[in-house]
Design a protein around this motif. Structure first.
Motif, PDB file in Angstrom:
ATOM      1  N   LEU A  18      23.303  34.239  48.949  1.00  0.00           N
ATOM      2  CA  LEU A  18      22.318  33.568  49.786  1.00  0.00           C
ATOM      3  C   LEU A  18      21.905  34.470  50.949  1.00  0.00           C
ATOM      4  O   LEU A  18      20.719  34.568  51.289  1.00  0.00           O
ATOM      5  CB  LEU A  18      22.875  32.248  50.298  1.00  0.00           C
ATOM      6  CG  LEU A  18      21.948  31.426  51.205  1.00  0.00           C
ATOM      7  CD1 LEU A  18      20.625  31.134  50.512  1.00  0.00           C
ATOM      8  CD2 LEU A  18      22.629  30.116  51.617  1.00  0.00           C
ATOM      9  N   GLU A  19      22.866  35.147  51.572  1.00  0.00           N
ATOM     10  CA  GLU A  19      22.551  36.076  52.659  1.00  0.00           C
ATOM     11  C   GLU A  19      21.656  37.200  52.154  1.00  0.00           C
ATOM     12  O   GLU A  19      20.697  37.609  52.825  1.00  0.00           O
ATOM     13  CB  GLU A  19      23.834  36.657  53.255  1.00  0.00           C
ATOM     14  CG  GLU A  19      24.731  35.637  53.951  1.00  0.00           C
ATOM     15  CD  GLU A  19      24.120  35.122  55.254  1.00  0.00           C
ATOM     16  OE1 GLU A  19      23.075  35.655  55.692  1.00  0.00           O
ATOM     17  OE2 GLU A  19      24.694  34.171  55.826  1.00  0.00           O
ATOM     18  N   ALA A  20      21.954  37.722  50.960  1.00  0.00           N
ATOM     19  CA  ALA A  20      21.126  38.782  50.379  1.00  0.00           C
ATOM     20  C   ALA A  20      19.723  38.274  50.083  1.00  0.00           C
ATOM     21  O   ALA A  20      18.721  38.982  50.292  1.00  0.00           O
ATOM     22  CB  ALA A  20      21.785  39.310  49.103  1.00  0.00           C
ATOM     23  N   SER A  21      19.623  37.039  49.618  1.00  0.00           N
ATOM     24  CA  SER A  21      18.320  36.448  49.331  1.00  0.00           C
ATOM     25  C   SER A  21      17.473  36.380  50.598  1.00  0.00           C
ATOM     26  O   SER A  21      16.303  36.766  50.604  1.00  0.00           O
ATOM     27  CB  SER A  21      18.499  35.047  48.742  1.00  0.00           C
ATOM     28  OG  SER A  21      17.253  34.426  48.542  1.00  0.00           O
ATOM     29  N   ILE A  22      18.088  35.891  51.694  1.00  0.00           N
ATOM     30  CA  ILE A  22      17.348  35.805  52.963  1.00  0.00           C
ATOM     31  C   ILE A  22      16.964  37.192  53.453  1.00  0.00           C
ATOM     32  O   ILE A  22      15.840  37.417  53.937  1.00  0.00           O
ATOM     33  CB  ILE A  22      18.199  35.057  54.011  1.00  0.00           C
ATOM     34  CG1 ILE A  22      18.341  33.588  53.623  1.00  0.00           C
ATOM     35  CG2 ILE A  22      17.592  35.187  55.406  1.00  0.00           C
ATOM     36  CD1 ILE A  22      19.261  32.786  54.524  1.00  0.00           C
ATOM     37  N   LYS A  23      17.871  38.155  53.324  1.00  0.00           N
ATOM     38  CA  LYS A  23      17.604  39.526  53.776  1.00  0.00           C
ATOM     39  C   LYS A  23      16.376  40.100  53.077  1.00  0.00           C
ATOM     40  O   LYS A  23      15.441  40.604  53.731  1.00  0.00           O
ATOM     41  CB  LYS A  23      18.821  40.397  53.505  1.00  0.00           C
ATOM     42  CG  LYS A  23      18.582  41.877  53.752  1.00  0.00           C
ATOM     43  CD  LYS A  23      19.802  42.700  53.347  1.00  0.00           C
ATOM     44  CE  LYS A  23      19.506  44.201  53.465  1.00  0.00           C
ATOM     45  NZ  LYS A  23      20.669  45.026  53.045  1.00  0.00           N
ATOM     46  N   TYR A  24      16.364  40.054  51.753  1.00  0.00           N
ATOM     47  CA  TYR A  24      15.274  40.697  51.013  1.00  0.00           C
ATOM     48  C   TYR A  24      13.973  39.901  51.088  1.00  0.00           C
ATOM     49  O   TYR A  24      12.889  40.487  51.123  1.00  0.00           O
ATOM     50  CB  TYR A  24      15.695  40.917  49.558  1.00  0.00           C
ATOM     51  CG  TYR A  24      16.737  42.001  49.431  1.00  0.00           C
ATOM     52  CD1 TYR A  24      16.434  43.326  49.760  1.00  0.00           C
ATOM     53  CD2 TYR A  24      18.032  41.698  49.016  1.00  0.00           C
ATOM     54  CE1 TYR A  24      17.407  44.321  49.669  1.00  0.00           C
ATOM     55  CE2 TYR A  24      18.999  42.686  48.915  1.00  0.00           C
ATOM     56  CZ  TYR A  24      18.684  43.999  49.243  1.00  0.00           C
ATOM     57  OH  TYR A  24      19.633  44.979  49.159  1.00  0.00           O
ATOM     58  N   ALA A  40       1.625  32.983  51.727  1.00  0.00           N
ATOM     59  CA  ALA A  40       2.087  31.590  51.793  1.00  0.00           C
ATOM     60  C   ALA A  40       3.233  31.345  50.816  1.00  0.00           C
ATOM     61  O   ALA A  40       4.225  30.691  51.145  1.00  0.00           O
ATOM     62  CB  ALA A  40       0.933  30.632  51.502  1.00  0.00           C
ATOM     63  N   MET A  41       3.120  31.894  49.615  1.00  0.00           N
ATOM     64  CA  MET A  41       4.157  31.716  48.609  1.00  0.00           C
ATOM     65  C   MET A  41       5.464  32.357  49.065  1.00  0.00           C
ATOM     66  O   MET A  41       6.552  31.796  48.882  1.00  0.00           O
ATOM     67  CB  MET A  41       3.695  32.342  47.290  1.00  0.00           C
ATOM     68  CG  MET A  41       4.664  32.197  46.142  1.00  0.00           C
ATOM     69  SD  MET A  41       3.992  32.893  44.624  1.00  0.00           S
ATOM     70  CE  MET A  41       3.834  34.621  45.077  1.00  0.00           C
ATOM     71  N   ARG A  42       5.389  33.538  49.701  1.00  0.00           N
ATOM     72  CA  ARG A  42       6.599  34.232  50.155  1.00  0.00           C
ATOM     73  C   ARG A  42       7.225  33.538  51.356  1.00  0.00           C
ATOM     74  O   ARG A  42       8.447  33.491  51.489  1.00  0.00           O
ATOM     75  CB  ARG A  42       6.253  35.692  50.468  1.00  0.00           C
ATOM     76  CG  ARG A  42       5.825  36.445  49.210  1.00  0.00           C
ATOM     77  CD  ARG A  42       5.360  37.862  49.475  1.00  0.00           C
ATOM     78  NE  ARG A  42       4.834  38.454  48.246  1.00  0.00           N
ATOM     79  CZ  ARG A  42       4.302  39.674  48.169  1.00  0.00           C
ATOM     80  NH1 ARG A  42       4.243  40.431  49.259  1.00  0.00           N
ATOM     81  NH2 ARG A  42       3.846  40.132  47.022  1.00  0.00           N
ATOM     82  N   LEU A  43       6.382  33.008  52.251  1.00  0.00           N
ATOM     83  CA  LEU A  43       6.902  32.246  53.386  1.00  0.00           C
ATOM     84  C   LEU A  43       7.638  31.000  52.914  1.00  0.00           C
ATOM     85  O   LEU A  43       8.724  30.670  53.408  1.00  0.00           O
ATOM     86  CB  LEU A  43       5.747  31.859  54.316  1.00  0.00           C
ATOM     87  CG  LEU A  43       5.123  32.985  55.142  1.00  0.00           C
ATOM     88  CD1 LEU A  43       3.782  32.542  55.719  1.00  0.00           C
ATOM     89  CD2 LEU A  43       6.058  33.426  56.258  1.00  0.00           C
ATOM     90  N   GLN A  44       7.058  30.297  51.947  1.00  0.00           N
ATOM     91  CA  GLN A  44       7.706  29.096  51.424  1.00  0.00           C
ATOM     92  C   GLN A  44       9.035  29.436  50.755  1.00  0.00           C
ATOM     93  O   GLN A  44      10.032  28.721  50.924  1.00  0.00           O
ATOM     94  CB  GLN A  44       6.787  28.398  50.417  1.00  0.00           C
ATOM     95  CG  GLN A  44       7.403  27.124  49.833  1.00  0.00           C
ATOM     96  CD  GLN A  44       6.564  26.528  48.722  1.00  0.00           C
ATOM     97  OE1 GLN A  44       5.388  26.858  48.568  1.00  0.00           O
ATOM     98  NE2 GLN A  44       7.164  25.657  47.937  1.00  0.00           N
ATOM     99  N   SER A  45       9.058  30.531  50.005  1.00  0.00           N
ATOM    100  CA  SER A  45      10.285  30.937  49.322  1.00  0.00           C
ATOM    101  C   SER A  45      11.401  31.227  50.325  1.00  0.00           C
ATOM    102  O   SER A  45      12.555  30.832  50.132  1.00  0.00           O
ATOM    103  CB  SER A  45      10.019  32.161  48.447  1.00  0.00           C
ATOM    104  OG  SER A  45      11.185  32.549  47.759  1.00  0.00           O
ATOM    105  N   LEU A  46      11.051  31.907  51.428  1.00  0.00           N
ATOM    106  CA  LEU A  46      12.036  32.194  52.466  1.00  0.00           C
ATOM    107  C   LEU A  46      12.497  30.902  53.143  1.00  0.00           C
ATOM    108  O   LEU A  46      13.682  30.737  53.466  1.00  0.00           O
ATOM    109  CB  LEU A  46      11.454  33.167  53.492  1.00  0.00           C
ATOM    110  CG  LEU A  46      12.365  33.583  54.649  1.00  0.00           C
ATOM    111  CD1 LEU A  46      13.690  34.160  54.149  1.00  0.00           C
ATOM    112  CD2 LEU A  46      11.643  34.594  55.557  1.00  0.00           C
TER     113      LEU A  46
END
Length: 610
Positions: A18-24, A40-46
């Protein structure tokens, strides 16, 4: 890479993933230009990853930090000016699905943003059928119901009315855009109007632009800027935006309008008593999904027992015809008694508190309420003259756009007693009283009427008649298609005139249509928040008022009801007044009820519009 780590986290529940997901994902967002089409899609994913971390956090400060991060990311995604409507819609749904976590004002703003983008979600220029299917795929009905419920919970009744109206009218408004019905824009800003039309047409073909020098997102940006430019002009400040409550409340200028919002947990009623008067809210906690479904099933069973056309062909095939009809009559009474006790009487009680005890009243139902006969629940002594409307805007436009008749009204009476058009599951029965019905109607209108019968009744002739007549009477079979409502239609001599064809007709003279046919006012089962049926279709096409039937009516009742309706419309001055149609139907139905006619024969008659 961030998405992959996020998927891995969900599989093995390892916080390092999860930490790696947030980092990348953070690196990806930071490396994405502000006006990039995928921001918008990348902001929502984060935001989703931060919500995952929020759910795992134990420290109060960390909880607040992760929640605030997700909140800001969702808001940024929704507010992105270059995002596709689909991405904004998706972010809005994801954000509002967690309405119990985030601040109420932020959730209301997310709902508002979603409804503002709704006209663009279904592209201008797409076929009406494609837009209808898009509304189903986007789950608009459920989203509208949730938005209304949340607004009511936050005591923002005016916003609830706005949301419900936007959901109800989306297909209607899109259809008007397709027909270039932005008459004011074309008349006042013709250059901008033509630009909007051209860009929207190109966007509709955007799937073919991938190898073109003209990119989808460049066109989307250009269209967005064009709409901003249009809104800078007087009278166009709210172009393509939902109307404010002050305007929507004008629908109640001749009587209260009752909006019903369906939610599985409860039913919410919004009453607009009079223009610019604050709406009232009535919460019916005891009217739940189970109650509604039970009464829908009772209604279907009763209609099947009586061999009355049910909502779909399977119900017709399974019709039980050997039952004592009194059993079916009692089932219908069970439904209307429940509607009266649990829904209609509580509404009438609220109206009485505002000293409204009779006169005109309009139902504006949504969801499964489009199938229930609300108008039939009141006792015979009720002084309310009840009508239906598919949207508030339909009634407002009917009040404002048409001029009174000046003595040149023409009625066209069209009848098909025997059709050669064959349905896939049987044959159409003959209608022996058509000749009598047309004779009574044209006799009342005298020289300002003409008849079209038998082999003359082709789709082309009917379309011509619809375009040239102010008053239209159709005595024929009609059919509702629950799978594709645009294929619902009127059964002519050798063919069917579909709702889709009716919606595509320009009707400069239209006043009133009497649909003396079967199934002309049954709603659509898949898109329950839209009035996609024949009676509503004629209103959308431009008629001010319509009379239709919820199911097959008794053939012998047609001439009698029609005669009373038209006598009332013509009045003592022998000048037709469309505003008297609802009263005429009320008088006719009351006469049937007082004569002891079985319930199933007077229940199906309904009035729409002014």
């Amino acid at each position: 890479l961030g998405i992959v780590y996020g998927d891995l986290y969900r599989r093995v529940n390892d916080l390092d993933n999860l930490e790696a997901s947030i980092k990348y994902k953070t690196l990806a967002v930071n490396a994405t230009p502000e006006r990039h089409p995928e921001i918008a899609m990348r902001l929502q994913s984060l935001a989703v990853s931060y919500m995952d971390k929020y759910k795992r956090s134990m420290d109060i400060k960390d909880l607040e930090i992760h929640l605030e991060s997700a909140n800001q990311l969702y808001k940024s995604a929704i507010q992105s000016p270059t995002a596709s409507p689909q991405d904004v819609w998706s972010a809005s749904i994801a954000f509002t699905n967690q309405e119990h976590i985030f601040p109420p004002q932020d959730i209301l703003e997310a709902y508002t943003a979603a409804f503002n983008i709704l006209p663009s979600l279904i592209w201008l220029g797409s076929s009406l059928g494609n837009r209808h299917n898009m509304l189903i795929r986007s789950n608009v009905s459920t989203f509208v119901s949730k938005a209304v419920k949340f607004s009511l919970h936050e005591l923002n009744l005016s916003l609830a009315v706005k949301f419900l109206e936007q959901g109800l009218s989306t297909t209607h408004k899109q259809n008007l855009q397709l027909k270039d019905d932005h008459a004011m824009l074309q008349a006042h800003l013709p250059i901008l109007s033509q630009k909007l039309h051209n860009i929207s047409a190109q966007l509709q073909g955007s799937s073919h632009l991938s190898n073109s020098s003209v990119s989808y997102h460049a066109l989307a940006n250009e269209r967005q800027q064009l709409i901003i430019d249009i809104r800078k002009n007087p009278k166009f400040e709210d172009f393509l935006l939902p109307p404010e409550y002050a305007k929507l409340s004008l629908a109640a200028k001749n009587g209260p309008v009752i909006l019903l919002n369906y939610n599985p947990e409860q039913t919410d009623i919004i009453l607009i008593i009079k223009p610019k008067f604050p709406p009232s809210h009535l919460s019916l906690l005891h009217v739940k999904s189970s109650n509604i479904q039970e009464n829908q099933q009772i209604l279907k069973s009763a209609l099947a027992m009586l061999k009355i056309h049910a909502r779909n062909k399977e119900d017709r095939k399974n019709s039980k015809i050997d039952t004592d009809p009194k059993v079916a009559w009692n089932l219908l009474k069970t439904v209307t008694d429940w509607l009266w006790a649990c829904i209609v009487k509580p509404i009438f009680d609220v109206l009485a508190e505002h000293e409204v005890c009779g006169g005109r009243l309009w139902w504006c139902p949504s969801g499964p309420f489009t199938y229930l006969p609300l108008h039939a629940a009141a006792p015979t002594k009720s002084r309310f003259i009840q009508s239906y409307i598919p949207t508030l805007d339909t009634l407002i436009q009917a009040y404002s756009e048409k001029t009174p008749d000046v003595g040149n009204s023409i009625l066209t009476a069209i009848g098909v007693s025997k059709t050669l058009y064959m349905p896939p599951d049987g044959i159409w029965a003959d209608i022996p009283s058509v000749e009598e019905e047309l004779g009574k109607v044209t006799g009342l209108f005298g020289g300002k009427s003409y008849k079209l019968q038998g082999p003359e009744v082709s789709a082309n002739r009917v379309v011509e008649a619809i375009q040239s007549s102010s008053w239209l009477h159709l005595a024929c079979h009609g059919e509702q298609d629950p799978v594709d409502p645009l294929q619902s239609g009127l059964i002519l001599y050798e063919e069917k005139l579909n709702l889709g064809q009716i919606l595509d007709i320009n009707l400069p003279k239209a006043k009133f249509v009497y649909l003396s046919a079967c199934e002309t006012a049954m709603g659509d089962g898949q898109l329950a928040n839209e009035a996609m049926h024949l009676a509503g279709g004629f209103l959308s096409a431009g008629f001010l008022g319509a009379i239709g039937t919820l199911w097959s009516m008794g053939d012998s009742d047609g001439p009698e009801v029609a005669e009373i309706v038209y006598k009332t419309i013509l009045g003592e001055s022998n000048t037709p007044d469309v505003n008297m149609a609802a009263e005429g139907l009320h008088v006719a139905v009351q006469k049937l009820r007082k004569a002891g006619v079985p319930r199933y024969r007077w229940m199906p008659f309904v009035h729409f519009g002014v």
